[in-house]
Scaffold this motif. Structure first.
Motif, PDB file in Angstrom:
ATOM      1  N   THR A  49       0.862  -1.176   0.000  1.00  0.00           N
ATOM      2  CA  THR A  49       0.000   0.000   0.000  1.00  0.00           C
ATOM      3  C   THR A  49       0.899   1.227   0.000  1.00  0.00           C
ATOM      4  N   THR A  50       0.636   2.130  -0.940  1.00  0.00           N
ATOM      5  CA  THR A  50       1.391   3.370  -1.053  1.00  0.00           C
ATOM      6  C   THR A  50       0.517   4.506  -0.536  1.00  0.00           C
ATOM      7  N   PHE A  51       1.109   5.340   0.309  1.00  0.00           N
ATOM      8  CA  PHE A  51       0.399   6.470   0.905  1.00  0.00           C
ATOM      9  C   PHE A  51       0.979   7.784   0.412  1.00  0.00           C
ATOM     10  N   SER A  52       0.155   8.820   0.411  1.00  0.00           N
ATOM     11  CA  SER A  52       0.637  10.163   0.076  1.00  0.00           C
ATOM     12  C   SER A  52       1.401  10.716   1.269  1.00  0.00           C
ATOM     13  N   ASN A  53       2.011  11.872   1.063  1.00  0.00           N
ATOM     14  CA  ASN A  53       2.749  12.502   2.161  1.00  0.00           C
ATOM     15  C   ASN A  53       1.811  13.003   3.266  1.00  0.00           C
ATOM     16  N   THR A  54       0.499  13.041   2.993  1.00  0.00           N
ATOM     17  CA  THR A  54      -0.473  13.432   4.022  1.00  0.00           C
ATOM     18  C   THR A  54      -1.155  12.225   4.662  1.00  0.00           C
ATOM     19  N   GLY A  55      -0.766  11.009   4.238  1.00  0.00           N
ATOM     20  CA  GLY A  55      -1.296   9.794   4.843  1.00  0.00           C
ATOM     21  C   GLY A  55      -2.472   9.161   4.126  1.00  0.00           C
ATOM     22  N   SER A  56      -2.905   9.746   3.006  1.00  0.00           N
ATOM     23  CA  SER A  56      -4.004   9.151   2.240  1.00  0.00           C
ATOM     24  C   SER A  56      -3.510   7.945   1.459  1.00  0.00           C
ATOM     25  N   ARG A  57      -4.331   6.902   1.413  1.00  0.00           N
ATOM     26  CA  ARG A  57      -3.968   5.718   0.648  1.00  0.00           C
ATOM     27  C   ARG A  57      -4.131   6.021  -0.843  1.00  0.00           C
ATOM     28  N   LEU A  58      -3.055   5.797  -1.613  1.00  0.00           N
ATOM     29  CA  LEU A  58      -3.071   6.088  -3.041  1.00  0.00           C
ATOM     30  C   LEU A  58      -3.207   4.852  -3.913  1.00  0.00           C
ATOM     31  N   TYR A  59      -2.611   3.744  -3.479  1.00  0.00           N
ATOM     32  CA  TYR A  59      -2.499   2.591  -4.361  1.00  0.00           C
ATOM     33  C   TYR A  59      -2.285   1.344  -3.526  1.00  0.00           C
ATOM     34  N   HIS A  60      -2.879   0.247  -3.980  1.00  0.00           N
ATOM     35  CA  HIS A  60      -2.668  -1.045  -3.328  1.00  0.00           C
ATOM     36  C   HIS A  60      -2.445  -2.103  -4.397  1.00  0.00           C
ATOM     37  N   SER A  61      -1.490  -2.987  -4.155  1.00  0.00           N
ATOM     38  CA  SER A  61      -1.258  -4.106  -5.071  1.00  0.00           C
ATOM     39  C   SER A  61      -0.973  -5.361  -4.271  1.00  0.00           C
ATOM     40  N   THR A  62      -1.264  -6.508  -4.885  1.00  0.00           N
ATOM     41  CA  THR A  62      -0.926  -7.807  -4.309  1.00  0.00           C
ATOM     42  C   THR A  62      -0.097  -8.563  -5.329  1.00  0.00           C
ATOM     43  N   MET A  63       1.080  -9.023  -4.906  1.00  0.00           N
ATOM     44  CA  MET A  63       1.985  -9.746  -5.790  1.00  0.00           C
ATOM     45  C   MET A  63       2.324 -11.092  -5.155  1.00  0.00           C
ATOM     46  N   PHE A  64       2.600 -12.069  -5.984  1.00  0.00           N
ATOM     47  CA  PHE A  64       2.966 -13.402  -5.515  1.00  0.00           C
ATOM     48  C   PHE A  64       4.326 -13.780  -6.093  1.00  0.00           C
ATOM     49  N   TYR A  65       5.158 -14.417  -5.255  1.00  0.00           N
ATOM     50  CA  TYR A  65       6.510 -14.825  -5.649  1.00  0.00           C
ATOM     51  C   TYR A  65       6.758 -16.257  -5.206  1.00  0.00           C
ATOM     52  N   ASP A  66       7.496 -16.998  -6.021  1.00  0.00           N
ATOM     53  CA  ASP A  66       7.925 -18.354  -5.679  1.00  0.00           C
ATOM     54  C   ASP A  66       8.856 -18.272  -4.472  1.00  0.00           C
ATOM     55  N   ALA A  67       8.467 -18.874  -3.374  1.00  0.00           N
ATOM     56  CA  ALA A  67       9.236 -18.784  -2.126  1.00  0.00           C
ATOM     57  C   ALA A  67      10.613 -19.430  -2.238  1.00  0.00           C
ATOM     58  N   ARG A  68      10.806 -20.310  -3.220  1.00  0.00           N
ATOM     59  CA  ARG A  68      12.108 -20.962  -3.396  1.00  0.00           C
ATOM     60  C   ARG A  68      13.105 -20.079  -4.132  1.00  0.00           C
ATOM     61  N   LYS A  69      12.638 -19.007  -4.770  1.00  0.00           N
ATOM     62  CA  LYS A  69      13.502 -18.208  -5.635  1.00  0.00           C
ATOM     63  C   LYS A  69      13.681 -16.763  -5.185  1.00  0.00           C
ATOM     64  N   VAL A  70      13.026 -16.367  -4.108  1.00  0.00           N
ATOM     65  CA  VAL A  70      13.048 -14.968  -3.690  1.00  0.00           C
ATOM     66  C   VAL A  70      13.413 -14.882  -2.220  1.00  0.00           C
ATOM     67  N   SER A  71      14.203 -13.883  -1.889  1.00  0.00           N
ATOM     68  CA  SER A  71      14.442 -13.575  -0.485  1.00  0.00           C
ATOM     69  C   SER A  71      14.208 -12.088  -0.292  1.00  0.00           C
ATOM     70  N   PHE A  72      13.871 -11.707   0.927  1.00  0.00           N
ATOM     71  CA  PHE A  72      13.607 -10.314   1.250  1.00  0.00           C
ATOM     72  C   PHE A  72      14.560  -9.860   2.330  1.00  0.00           C
ATOM     73  N   VAL A  73      14.992  -8.619   2.239  1.00  0.00           N
ATOM     74  CA  VAL A  73      15.823  -8.013   3.269  1.00  0.00           C
ATOM     75  C   VAL A  73      15.012  -6.877   3.880  1.00  0.00           C
ATOM     76  N   VAL A  74      14.898  -6.887   5.204  1.00  0.00           N
ATOM     77  CA  VAL A  74      14.150  -5.849   5.899  1.00  0.00           C
ATOM     78  C   VAL A  74      15.143  -5.093   6.775  1.00  0.00           C
ATOM     79  N   GLU A  75      15.232  -3.787   6.565  1.00  0.00           N
ATOM     80  CA  GLU A  75      16.111  -2.962   7.377  1.00  0.00           C
ATOM     81  C   GLU A  75      15.263  -2.006   8.210  1.00  0.00           C
ATOM     82  N   ASN A  76      15.647  -1.805   9.439  1.00  0.00           N
ATOM     83  CA  ASN A  76      14.946  -0.843  10.313  1.00  0.00           C
ATOM     84  C   ASN A  76      15.870   0.252  10.718  1.00  0.00           C
TER      85      ASN A  76
END
Length: 76
Positions: A49-76
């Motif tokens: 979900t993408t939000f505007s700089n004022t917090g309004s929701r602009l766009y939503h998408s759902t994507m699917f990926y093969d779990a055997r071929k993709v990894s995600f990196v999450v940084e905080n």
């Protein structure tokens, strides 16, 4: 992304934050065919979900990926 570019150029939207929720789900018949995995195989479902700089929701998408071929990196 191309959607972000479209929202900015065509509608003058100023982007804020994106929220991504990542789940592992079993591939349905339709998803399995689309991403070339077996039915019920584990796949990542990414809801973005993408939000505007004022917090309004602009766009939503759902994507699917093969779990055997993709990894995600999450940084905080």
């Amino acid at each position: 992304s191309s959607m972000t570019k479209l929202l900015k150029e065509r509608y003058g939207a100023t982007m804020g934050k994106d929220r991504n929720m990542i789940n592992v789900v079993s591939a349905t018949t339709e998803i399995a065919e689309l991403i070339n995995v077996g039915v019920a195989e584990p796949v990542y479902q990414v809801d973005k979900t993408t939000f505007s700089n004022t917090g309004s929701r602009l766009y939503h998408s759902t994507m699917f990926y093969d779990a055997r071929k993709v990894s995600f990196v999450v940084e905080n």
